[in-house]
Design a protein around this motif. Sequence first.
Motif, PDB file in Angstrom:
ATOM      1  N   THR A  22       0.843  -1.183   0.000  1.00 32.04           N
ATOM      2  CA  THR A  22       0.000   0.000   0.000  1.00 32.04           C
ATOM      3  C   THR A  22       0.881   1.235   0.000  1.00 32.04           C
ATOM      4  N   ALA A  23       0.531   2.159  -0.812  1.00 33.79           N
ATOM      5  CA  ALA A  23       1.269   3.417  -0.877  1.00 33.79           C
ATOM      6  C   ALA A  23       0.720   4.363   0.176  1.00 33.79           C
ATOM      7  N   THR A  24       1.611   5.065   0.813  1.00 33.01           N
ATOM      8  CA  THR A  24       1.188   6.038   1.798  1.00 33.01           C
ATOM      9  C   THR A  24       1.531   7.423   1.274  1.00 33.01           C
ATOM     10  N   ALA A  25       0.554   8.251   1.229  1.00 34.65           N
ATOM     11  CA  ALA A  25       0.769   9.620   0.757  1.00 34.65           C
ATOM     12  C   ALA A  25       0.489  10.576   1.899  1.00 34.65           C
ATOM     13  N   GLN A  26       1.260  11.622   1.929  1.00 31.48           N
ATOM     14  CA  GLN A  26       1.070  12.623   2.957  1.00 31.48           C
ATOM     15  C   GLN A  26       0.251  13.765   2.367  1.00 31.48           C
ATOM     16  N   THR A  27      -0.767  14.175   3.072  1.00 29.05           N
ATOM     17  CA  THR A  27      -1.570  15.315   2.663  1.00 29.05           C
ATOM     18  C   THR A  27      -1.186  16.485   3.542  1.00 29.05           C
ATOM     19  N   VAL A  28      -0.546  17.471   2.934  1.00 25.62           N
ATOM     20  CA  VAL A  28      -0.186  18.684   3.654  1.00 25.62           C
ATOM     21  C   VAL A  28      -1.112  19.767   3.145  1.00 25.62           C
ATOM     22  N   LEU A  29      -2.013  20.224   4.012  1.00 26.62           N
ATOM     23  CA  LEU A  29      -3.092  21.109   3.607  1.00 26.62           C
ATOM     24  C   LEU A  29      -2.642  22.512   3.231  1.00 26.62           C
ATOM     25  N   ASP A  30      -1.577  23.003   3.842  1.00 26.43           N
ATOM     26  CA  ASP A  30      -1.216  24.407   3.627  1.00 26.43           C
ATOM     27  C   ASP A  30       0.076  24.602   2.841  1.00 26.43           C
ATOM     28  N   ASN A  31       0.509  23.579   2.126  1.00 26.75           N
ATOM     29  CA  ASN A  31       1.727  23.635   1.304  1.00 26.75           C
ATOM     30  C   ASN A  31       2.975  23.982   2.111  1.00 26.75           C
ATOM     31  N   PHE A  39      14.382  14.003   6.029  1.00 20.04           N
ATOM     32  CA  PHE A  39      13.989  13.760   7.416  1.00 20.04           C
ATOM     33  C   PHE A  39      12.516  14.105   7.632  1.00 20.04           C
ATOM     34  N   VAL A  40      12.062  15.232   7.093  1.00 21.08           N
ATOM     35  CA  VAL A  40      10.662  15.640   7.240  1.00 21.08           C
ATOM     36  C   VAL A  40       9.756  14.631   6.547  1.00 21.08           C
ATOM     37  N   LYS A  41      10.114  14.237   5.347  1.00 25.52           N
ATOM     38  CA  LYS A  41       9.316  13.253   4.612  1.00 25.52           C
ATOM     39  C   LYS A  41       9.245  11.935   5.379  1.00 25.52           C
ATOM     40  N   SER A  42      10.361  11.536   5.962  1.00 28.56           N
ATOM     41  CA  SER A  42      10.396  10.300   6.745  1.00 28.56           C
ATOM     42  C   SER A  42       9.502  10.411   7.979  1.00 28.56           C
ATOM     43  N   THR A  43       9.523  11.571   8.634  1.00 25.81           N
ATOM     44  CA  THR A  43       8.679  11.787   9.811  1.00 25.81           C
ATOM     45  C   THR A  43       7.207  11.702   9.439  1.00 25.81           C
ATOM     46  N   LEU A  44       6.830  12.345   8.335  1.00 23.92           N
ATOM     47  CA  LEU A  44       5.430  12.296   7.896  1.00 23.92           C
ATOM     48  C   LEU A  44       5.027  10.874   7.543  1.00 23.92           C
ATOM     49  N   LYS A  45       5.923  10.150   6.904  1.00 24.02           N
ATOM     50  CA  LYS A  45       5.629   8.756   6.549  1.00 24.02           C
ATOM     51  C   LYS A  45       5.440   7.909   7.810  1.00 24.02           C
ATOM     52  N   THR A  46       6.263   8.156   8.832  1.00 23.76           N
ATOM     53  CA  THR A  46       6.129   7.433  10.097  1.00 23.76           C
ATOM     54  C   THR A  46       4.767   7.698  10.724  1.00 23.76           C
ATOM     55  N   LEU A  47       4.328   8.960  10.697  1.00 15.38           N
ATOM     56  CA  LEU A  47       3.018   9.296  11.267  1.00 15.38           C
ATOM     57  C   LEU A  47       1.881   8.692  10.452  1.00 15.38           C
ATOM     58  N   VAL A  48       2.021   8.670   9.127  1.00  7.52           N
ATOM     59  CA  VAL A  48       0.997   8.045   8.281  1.00  7.52           C
ATOM     60  C   VAL A  48       0.897   6.561   8.609  1.00  7.52           C
ATOM     61  N   THR A  49       2.046   5.923   8.834  1.00  6.97           N
ATOM     62  CA  THR A  49       2.060   4.503   9.184  1.00  6.97           C
ATOM     63  C   THR A  49       1.451   4.279  10.564  1.00  6.97           C
ATOM     64  N   HIS A  55      -6.519   8.715   7.287  1.00  5.00           N
ATOM     65  CA  HIS A  55      -5.630   9.387   6.340  1.00  5.00           C
ATOM     66  C   HIS A  55      -5.254  10.727   6.950  1.00  5.00           C
ATOM     67  N   PRO A  56      -4.130  10.778   7.682  1.00  5.72           N
ATOM     68  CA  PRO A  56      -3.760  12.011   8.388  1.00  5.72           C
ATOM     69  C   PRO A  56      -3.527  13.182   7.435  1.00  5.72           C
ATOM     70  N   LYS A  57      -3.885  14.352   7.924  1.00  9.52           N
ATOM     71  CA  LYS A  57      -3.667  15.591   7.178  1.00  9.52           C
ATOM     72  C   LYS A  57      -2.777  16.481   8.028  1.00  9.52           C
ATOM     73  N   PHE A  58      -1.761  17.054   7.402  1.00 12.53           N
ATOM     74  CA  PHE A  58      -0.761  17.837   8.104  1.00 12.53           C
ATOM     75  C   PHE A  58      -0.863  19.311   7.733  1.00 12.53           C
ATOM     76  N   ARG A  59      -0.369  20.157   8.635  1.00 19.70           N
ATOM     77  CA  ARG A  59      -0.285  21.588   8.356  1.00 19.70           C
ATOM     78  C   ARG A  59       0.750  22.209   9.298  1.00 19.70           C
TER      79      ARG A  59
END
Length: 163
Positions: A22-31, A39-49, A55-59
């Motif tokens: 399964t692919a995990t995508a990060q949704t960052v609402l405010d760009n 490191f940031v991408k890895s952190t977001l992926k860890t939280l998605v997992t 489906h977590p949304k970040f900002r």
Amino acid sequence: MKRFFALCILLPGLATTTIHQTATAQTVLDNSAQKASPFVKSTLKTLVTRFSNTHPKFRNLTVHTNSDKKQIVCGQVSLSENKSPAEESFMSFGAAEDGEQPVVYEARTIPATLDTREANQWINHGADLEELEELGCVPEGSYRQYGDTLNKVLQDHKINATR
């Protein structure tokens, strides 16, 4: 023709035995993650997992460095199913580049009365806020304010219990 026919029969059977990832995508609402570091991408992926059932949304992603020149990422995450989550659904999070797991703090209002058996639960909940404060992800004094409020509720309960 026989090979084509055999492939038509075998290919659907092979598809059921393959491993699906399964692919995990990060949704960052405010760009705020336009130029995110690995490191940031890895952190977001860890939280998605960690929150794989939603489906977590970040900002409000921010990155700064600590005294050891390691990256710290701070932000907010919502686990709401809505496309545009409500303001109160966002939880603060933070992670250090040399740290273990990202820390997520769900701001919950301490009730006016509290059973002493629940005190440890609220103390442990505040530990996440303390860690976020140490990371620089929440304003300084947030943990102290939380602790003062919790102590006041516990003192009120103790005074009322002795009457």
